[in-house]
Enzyme design. Sequence first.
Site, short mmCIF file in Angstrom:
data_model
loop_
_atom_site.label_atom_id
_atom_site.label_comp_id
_atom_site.label_asym_id
_atom_site.label_seq_id
_atom_site.Cartn_x
_atom_site.Cartn_y
_atom_site.Cartn_z
N ARG A 1 -20.51 55.87 8.79
CA ARG A 1 -19.04 55.81 8.71
C ARG A 1 -19.24 57.36 9.29
O ARG A 1 -19.50 58.38 9.22
CB ARG A 1 -19.09 56.15 7.43
CG ARG A 1 -17.73 55.95 7.08
CD ARG A 1 -16.83 55.02 5.77
NE ARG A 1 -15.38 54.61 6.74
CZ ARG A 1 -14.40 53.88 6.83
NH1 ARG A 1 -15.48 52.68 7.27
NH2 ARG A 1 -13.88 53.62 7.05
N CYS B 1 -6.67 53.43 15.37
CA CYS B 1 -7.64 52.74 14.32
C CYS B 1 -8.13 51.08 14.07
O CYS B 1 -8.27 50.39 15.30
CB CYS B 1 -7.90 53.65 12.92
SG CYS B 1 -9.23 53.86 12.31
N HIS C 1 -6.41 60.10 12.86
CA HIS C 1 -5.36 60.53 11.92
C HIS C 1 -5.54 60.91 12.27
O HIS C 1 -6.17 62.41 12.50
CB HIS C 1 -6.02 59.45 10.84
CG HIS C 1 -6.93 58.45 10.75
ND1 HIS C 1 -5.70 57.09 10.59
CD2 HIS C 1 -7.90 58.31 10.60
CE1 HIS C 1 -6.56 56.36 10.17
NE2 HIS C 1 -8.26 56.64 10.61
N1 GLN Z 1 -11.65 49.23 8.69
C1 GLN Z 1 -11.96 49.72 9.95
C2 GLN Z 1 -13.12 50.70 10.39
O1 GLN Z 1 -13.91 51.23 8.90
C3 GLN Z 1 -11.05 50.85 10.06
C4 GLN Z 1 -10.11 51.36 9.56
C5 GLN Z 1 -9.21 53.02 9.30
O2 GLN Z 1 -8.14 52.03 10.30
N2 GLN Z 1 -8.98 53.41 8.95
O3 GLN Z 1 -13.92 50.74 11.16
#
Ligand code: GLN
Length: 227
Positions: A131, A96, A195
């Site tokens: 998102r 990520c 994740h």
């Molecule tokens: N901040 C980044 C995004 O929202 C990565 C988020 C994360 O590592 N979970 O894309």
Amino acid sequence: MSDKLIKIAYLYEDLMNTYGDSGDVKILSFLLKREGYDTQVDNISLGDQFNAFAYDFVFFGGGQDFEQTVVAKDLPRHKETLEKYINEDNPMLCICGGYQLMGSYYKTNSGVTIPGLDILPLHTVFKSDKRMIDDTRYITEWGEVKAFENHSGQTYFDNKDKLHPLGDMIEGYGNNPQDHVEGLRYRNFIGSYSHGPLLKNTNVANAIVKMIIKRHDERMKQTEPIK
Ligand code: GLN
């Protein structure tokens, strides 16, 4: 120096550790133990010296935009060693936020552009209207993976001949809503939005364990004393 000690560098473990990504390192340590190896995990944090070639594996986990901004200021010191390490086929896993920072840039929600290491030809743009938060399922060269994603950054490859996705989506978004692919496989570098942690998928974990042991054997040969 013990030839049964695997050395893992965890980049910015104290800052880039969202959604239990440290579980990836714990799973690798567990599987390596079963193969007869001990592991030493070094947190490479702000201001620390780092030579990737002293390690058998490098891990870089996820983080929120704020932590990414802090880390991005320190990271360029390590570009040369990481670029060489990756291009010489050594194993690295980035999740990520860490994956995003290996590309050329990450343009955040506030319009700020966080420069990445620019080692891999990809870029990421935050899209506030979408998102990507859900379960994911995709097919990799090692079989199916089930994980969880949570990001607003949409990642695009700038050189599709050089970069290949880690998997083809069955469920969820992966890199972005348009391409229907997840993550990146380049040499023995793996980038992923997964994740969960990702390596609860032991098909992928076992493939990485093999890469690590191969790297370790090569490193031990290079450092063998002359008889
Ligand atoms: N901040 C980044 C995004 O929202 C990565 C988020 C994360 O590592 N979970 O894309």
